[in-house]
Design a protein around this motif. Structure first.
Motif, PDB file in Angstrom:
ATOM      1  N   VAL A 390       0.871  -1.303   0.149  1.00 16.68           N
ATOM      2  CA  VAL A 390       0.144  -0.123  -0.187  1.00 16.68           C
ATOM      3  C   VAL A 390       0.978   1.296  -0.071  1.00 16.68           C
ATOM      4  O   VAL A 390       1.956   1.291   0.760  1.00 16.68           O
ATOM      5  N   ASP A 394      -3.766   5.203  -1.518  1.00 13.05           N
ATOM      6  CA  ASP A 394      -4.571   4.066  -1.987  1.00 13.05           C
ATOM      7  C   ASP A 394      -5.829   3.907  -1.182  1.00 13.05           C
ATOM      8  O   ASP A 394      -5.508   4.134   0.024  1.00 13.05           O
ATOM      9  N   SER A 447       2.521   0.019  -6.891  1.00 17.47           N
ATOM     10  CA  SER A 447       3.098   0.373  -5.436  1.00 17.47           C
ATOM     11  C   SER A 447       4.556   1.117  -5.798  1.00 17.47           C
ATOM     12  O   SER A 447       5.105   1.790  -4.765  1.00 17.47           O
TER      13      SER A 447
END
Length: 516
Positions: A390, A394, A447
């Protein structure tokens, strides 16, 4: 004297005329309505208290915080002035195979429904939007009068969990042996007397059999309440009379009020608008569907995975006594709102394994424990587990879209509550095996991760015997470990004597690994 005699004779004649006329009128009334002399129901208070209890047990539990409205006092007072002729006309206008008599007994129940228990009737009217369609469908299939849908109103106040002191249960108040006789399954986990659909079908069959015996709907209703044995006994004691009102006093006390209550319920549900009785909508989905359960399942597993209140599942499936569907040797139905049933089909395998050890380790139902939840969850068939880290900005819904999975699945796989995720958190995601490389590239792209470079390691420094890393904003122990080949998050925690990985903060200097 002769004149006085004539006056006396005239007065006597007038009195005699009125006396004879009065008795003739009484005789005529007795011929047309055998119940005018029936007193007020003896069990009205008991019936009213039972109605309160049944409605409160069911409806109020589905509508927490409901406040009873008292704005109808003036209308109720006005309602007491409704004339008998109006009631009679309205009953006569109902097209029905039932004989809807009107008398003091029926009037007492009409007053109970339309005046004294208005709020309960409003609640039942709301519930009827859910239950009456299934009643009508079953009655129509067997060619029975649709007015029989009002029987559960007086039997259970439309409460599927109703349980009488005599042991009758469900919407249609089946006794144990009668329920078994009509094919209802009753055991420690399941009581199909409380299943709205199956009990309705059983009730329709029972009513059809009773009509084959009596050929009179009032006697059928009476027999449904007290059993054919009591009705047959009353008929024998009456010398063979087969009219409900003629055997009235030979029936059990409760049954004497049963037919009048049925007539009053029929009247009230048809003419509720005329009495300013407004339905209160029940919080039950009108569009539902059934999924078949092939393994033991707990309601909480379904509620947690489908993100819905467990109370709604209980209300839609009242036949399960312990929130457990005991599908060990046979499949059992689970009724859900239509949209939730389609989601269930998609997540079925995940739902079965969700928190399985938590719900099936007791002796209530012996089940082999399944896999634990979270990232140790075993991949469904044809799936493989990948990870996504994460980053700032997000959200669960977006991540689910990127990997073509349901948000509820992503929450389940990672024990996410209230969509709360944190920067640097490692999420497990199950994707199609033949698309693993594609989704891994998505994970790297989204990511922002790539193989460690000198630039990425700029925050690392050598000091003495160890390589150090200065924690930046958004860093986690796991994301830092990924920047150093051969280093795990547990290595970093051990080297820095950190017991809680959440406690690292920007600017903190961490040992990464010994110098080689």
């Amino acid at each position: 004297m002769p004149f006085l005699s004539k006056k006396l004779i005239l007065c006597f004649s007038i009195v005699s005329f009125y006396f004879l006329s009065f008795n003739c009128a009484r005789a005529q009334v007795a011929m047309t309505d055998t119940t005018k002399s029936i007193p007020e129901p003896e069990n009205m208070d008991v019936f009213a208290e039972s109605l309160d209890s049944l409605v409160n047990m069911w409806y109020m539990s589905t509508n927490p915080g409901l406040v009873v409205d008292t704005i109808y006092d003036d209308f109720i007072a006005e309602g007491n002035k409704t004339s008998d002729s109006v009631y009679i006309e309205r009953l006569n206008n109902i097209v029905s195979p039932f004989e809807l008599n009107y008398n003091n007994h029926v009037k007492a129940y009409i007053n109970l429904y339309t005046q004294k228990r208005r709020e309960q009737v409003e609640s039942m009217l709301g519930l009827s939007a859910y239950y009456f369609p299934m009643f009508e469908q079953a009655l129509d299939a067997y060619g029975l009068p649709l007015e029989l849908k009002y029987l559960p109103v007086i039997e259970s106040a439309l409460n599927p969990r109703a349980f009488s002191r005599a042991g009758a249960s469900g919407l249609w108040q089946f006794m144990y042996y009668t329920g078994k006789q009509y094919g209802l399954n009753i055991n420690s986990y399941v009581d199909e007397r409380r299943d709205p659909h199956k009990s309705t079908l059983a009730a329709v069959k029972f009513l059809s059999d009773l009509y084959d015996i009596y050929g009179d709907w009032q006697l059928v209703i009476a027999a449904y309440n007290c059993g054919p044995g009591n009705v047959n006994r009353a008929i024998r004691r009456s010398g063979g009379k087969r009219n409900f009102w003629e055997i009235f006093y030979l029936l059990p006390r409760e049954t004497r009020g049963y037919v009048p209550a049925f007539i009053a319920a029929t009247y009230t549900f048809i003419y509720h608008k005329e009495h300013n009785i407004i339905p209160k909508a029940a919080k039950l989905p009108l569009a539902t569907d059934t999924v078949m359960i092939s393994k033991p399942l707990h309601f909480s597993q379904v509620a947690e995975m489908l993100d819905m209140p467990v109370d709604i599942i209980r209300h839609l499936n009242p036949q399960y006594r312990k929130d457990i569907i005991p599908a060990q040797k046979e499949s059992y139905p689970l009724r859900l709102a239509f949209d939730r049933s389609t989601t269930f089909a998609t997540l079925e395998d995940s739902i079965y394994t969700h928190n399985r050890e938590k719900y099936f380790t007791s002796n209530q139902l012996v089940v082999k424990p399944g896999s634990s939840s979270g990232s140790s969850f075993s991949p469904p068939p044809g799936k493989e587990k990948i990870y996504y880290t994460v980053k700032s900005g997000d959200v669960v819904g977006l991540i689910a879209d990127w990997f073509d999975v349901y948000s509820s699945s992503l929450r389940y796989w990672n024990n996410i509550r209230r969509n709360m995720i944190r920067v640097g958190q490692k999420l497990a995601i199950f994707v199609d095996k033949d698309k693993v490389d594609y989704y891994k590239s998505i994970a790297r792209q989204k990511s922002g991760y790539s193989a460690p470079s000198s630039q990425q390691l700029a925050s690392a420094s050598e000091d003495g015997d160890y390589i150090y890393h200065t924690v930046g904003r958004g860093d986690s122990v796991w994301s830092i470990a990924r920047e150093y080949p051969g280093v795990s998050d547990s290595d970093i925690l051990r080297l820095n004597n950190i017991s809680n990985a959440q406690k690292i903060k920007p600017g903190q200097r961490l040992k990464i690994k010994p110098k080689s």
